[in-house]
Design an enzyme around this catalytic site. Structure first.
Site, PDB file in Angstrom:
ATOM      1  N   ARG A 139      36.228  70.591 -40.434  1.00  0.00           N
ATOM      2  CA  ARG A 139      35.570  69.918 -41.335  1.00  0.00           C
ATOM      3  C   ARG A 139      34.772  70.978 -42.462  1.00  0.00           C
ATOM      4  NH1 ARG A 139      38.270  66.109 -40.409  1.00  0.00           N
ATOM      5  NH2 ARG A 139      37.497  64.324 -39.767  1.00  0.00           N
TER       6      ARG A 139
ATOM      7  N   GLU B  21      32.523  73.353 -55.834  1.00  0.00           N
ATOM      8  CA  GLU B  21      32.086  74.746 -56.164  1.00  0.00           C
ATOM      9  C   GLU B  21      32.824  75.740 -55.598  1.00  0.00           C
ATOM     10  OE1 GLU B  21      30.648  72.209 -54.123  1.00  0.00           O
ATOM     11  OE2 GLU B  21      29.513  73.158 -52.456  1.00  0.00           O
TER      12      GLU B  21
ATOM     13  N   HIS C 215      43.189  67.896 -47.954  1.00  0.00           N
ATOM     14  CA  HIS C 215      43.107  67.251 -46.405  1.00  0.00           C
ATOM     15  C   HIS C 215      44.351  66.748 -45.989  1.00  0.00           C
ATOM     16  CE1 HIS C 215      40.607  64.248 -43.905  1.00  0.00           C
ATOM     17  NE2 HIS C 215      40.949  65.571 -43.221  1.00  0.00           N
TER      18      HIS C 215
HETATM   19  C1  3PG Z   1      41.236  63.846 -38.501  1.00  0.00           C
HETATM   20  O1  3PG Z   1      39.960  63.918 -38.178  1.00  0.00           O
HETATM   21  O2  3PG Z   1      41.942  63.430 -37.461  1.00  0.00           O
HETATM   22  C2  3PG Z   1      41.660  64.758 -39.709  1.00  0.00           C
HETATM   23  O3  3PG Z   1      40.848  65.069 -40.287  1.00  0.00           O
HETATM   24  C3  3PG Z   1      42.534  63.645 -40.422  1.00  0.00           C
HETATM   25  O4  3PG Z   1      42.107  62.718 -41.243  1.00  0.00           O
HETATM   26  P1  3PG Z   1      42.867  61.719 -41.980  1.00  0.00           P
HETATM   27  O5  3PG Z   1      43.448  60.619 -40.787  1.00  0.00           O
HETATM   28  O6  3PG Z   1      41.884  60.927 -42.806  1.00  0.00           O
HETATM   29  O7  3PG Z   1      43.957  62.305 -42.659  1.00  0.00           O
END
Ligand code: 3PG
Length: 392
Positions: free
Chosen positions: A231, A260, A272
């Protein structure tokens, strides 16, 4: 008919487990009994009082107001381990990206377009600007040894790294899966001081927000490479940028790009993608759907982050599902309300976790009427009562 709202795209392989004649599933449903979500932020959302459960098809639940849900008797699930391999593979890619100047090299090579026969000559002449060290023989510190951290630690050993692990909450299951060659760090600071690479695998909460801050960067070896596929909020961006400026952090690979950080050559932002594989999406969807289905149909709780695991084989009569505050004298009042109405209990289970308790009570008769449910619900300390009557 149960209604389930999906707040993100949930893999069809999971949703197909919900029989059409029993479950209505849609992204726009007014008063659902259950919600299935990935990363959609729910903190500012008005959660309807009809909602009994929220299943996070994934690991992190910091997008869900868990405490508020507990107070309202809403069971929050996640799917531990279901996307662990997918995240592990991206962390390994991150290790290599952090070491060898692969991203810079690719961008540079793409820029040679149009130079014809000069391309290969330029490549050989200038490739020296993109060298970077091997990971073999270096020390990786893995912070958090849950489903993902264990896989990362074990895989890094196979790649020839020395691996240090730190997890004050190591579970027995995780310990079983962890290679004995992973060394136990005496403390977080000792791990930070000894590692050439660090990978974060802990949830973000009040205790872990900004875990990596100026004081912690101050302990690290110069030239450290950090992987954050857990995270973004675990790292203080301000302190990270300062540590990059001081030459402490050589590379920061993050699955959580923030404005930033973008444009800084030491930061490798990944959008992500940790759990974005068809396999992980399917695993998470299947697991979250199964948990939701058995909770709605039988009151079974498995893999909740705020309620205890609780299940019982279904009897022949009606089933009462009661969430209450974990305080004395609750069961006696519930059972008295049943006895007063001449209702015989066939079987029951009572489990607690922190401030809440959960009961599954099977009775002999097929139907429990509304008046009795209201009476139990009115007892001080009862959070939620649900009844699953038998069709008669
Ligand atoms: C999680 O917490 O399982 C991961 O960060 C994946 O997130 P997502 O399902 O939004 O890709």
């Amino acid at each position: 008919m149960y209604t389930i709202q999906t707040l993100n795209k949930i893999s069809a392989e999971g949703l197909s487990l919900l029989e059409r004649d029993k479950f209505e599933v849609a992204s726009e449903i007014k008063n659902p009994q259950a919600i299935i979500v990935r990363s959609a932020k729910m903190h500012d959302m008005e959660i309807p009082s009809t909602v009994l459960s929220i299943a996070r098809a994934g690991a992190g639940v910091n997008n869900i107001p868990v405490e508020k849900c507990t107070d309202a008797g809403i069971v929050v699930f996640n799917t531990p381990g279901a996307n662990a391999n997918s995240v592990k593979e991206l962390v390994l890619a991150g290790l290599f990206l952090s070491s060898r100047k692969i991203t810079e090299g690719i961008t540079w090579a793409q820029g040679l377009k149009g130079q014809g026969a000069e391309v290969s000559k330029t490549v050989e002449k200038d490739k020296g600007g993109f060298t970077g060290p091997e990971i073999s023989g270096k020390t990786l510190g893995v912070i958090g040894l849950g489903a993902i951290g264990v896989l990362v630690a074990n895989a890094a050993l196979h790649l020839g790294m020395n691996v240090l692990g730190y997890d004050p909450f190591l579970s027995v299951d995780a310990a079983w899966g962890l290679s004995p060659s992973v060394q136990k760090a005496a403390s977080l600071d000792s791990l930070l001081a000894k590692s050439d690479y660090i990978s974060l695998h802990i949830p973000q909460n009040d205790q872990t927000t900004n875990l990596l801050n100026a004081a912690k960067f101050g302990i690290m070896k110069k030239g450290i490479r950090i992987m954050n596929f857990a995270r973004g909020g675990l790292v203080s961006n301000k302190d990270l940028l300062a540590a990059i400026g001081q030459g402490i952090v050589e590379r920061y690979v993050t699955d959580f790009p923030e404005d930033e950080l973008l444009g800084n050559p030491a930061v490798i932002p990944v959008p992500h993608l940790g759990a974005s594989t068809p396999e992980a999406e399917e695993n998470c969807a299947v697991m979250s759907v199964k948990q939701t289905k058995s909770f709605l149909e039988d009151g079974t709780i498995l893999n909740s982050v705020n309620f205890p695991n609780c299940s019982m084989e279904r009897g022949n009569g009606a089933r009462l599902l009661i969430a209450n505050k974990n305080v004395p004298n609750m069961l006696s009042q519930i059972l008295a309300a049943l006895a007063d109405n001449n209702i015989n209990v066939d079987d029951m289970v009572n489990k607690h976790r922190d401030t809440v308790a959960y009961n599954i009570i099977d009775v002999s008769q097929p139907v429990i009427n509304e008046a009795i449910i209201k009476k139990i619900a009115a007892v001080d300390g009862i959070i939620r009562v649900r009844v699953l009557n038998k069709e008669v």
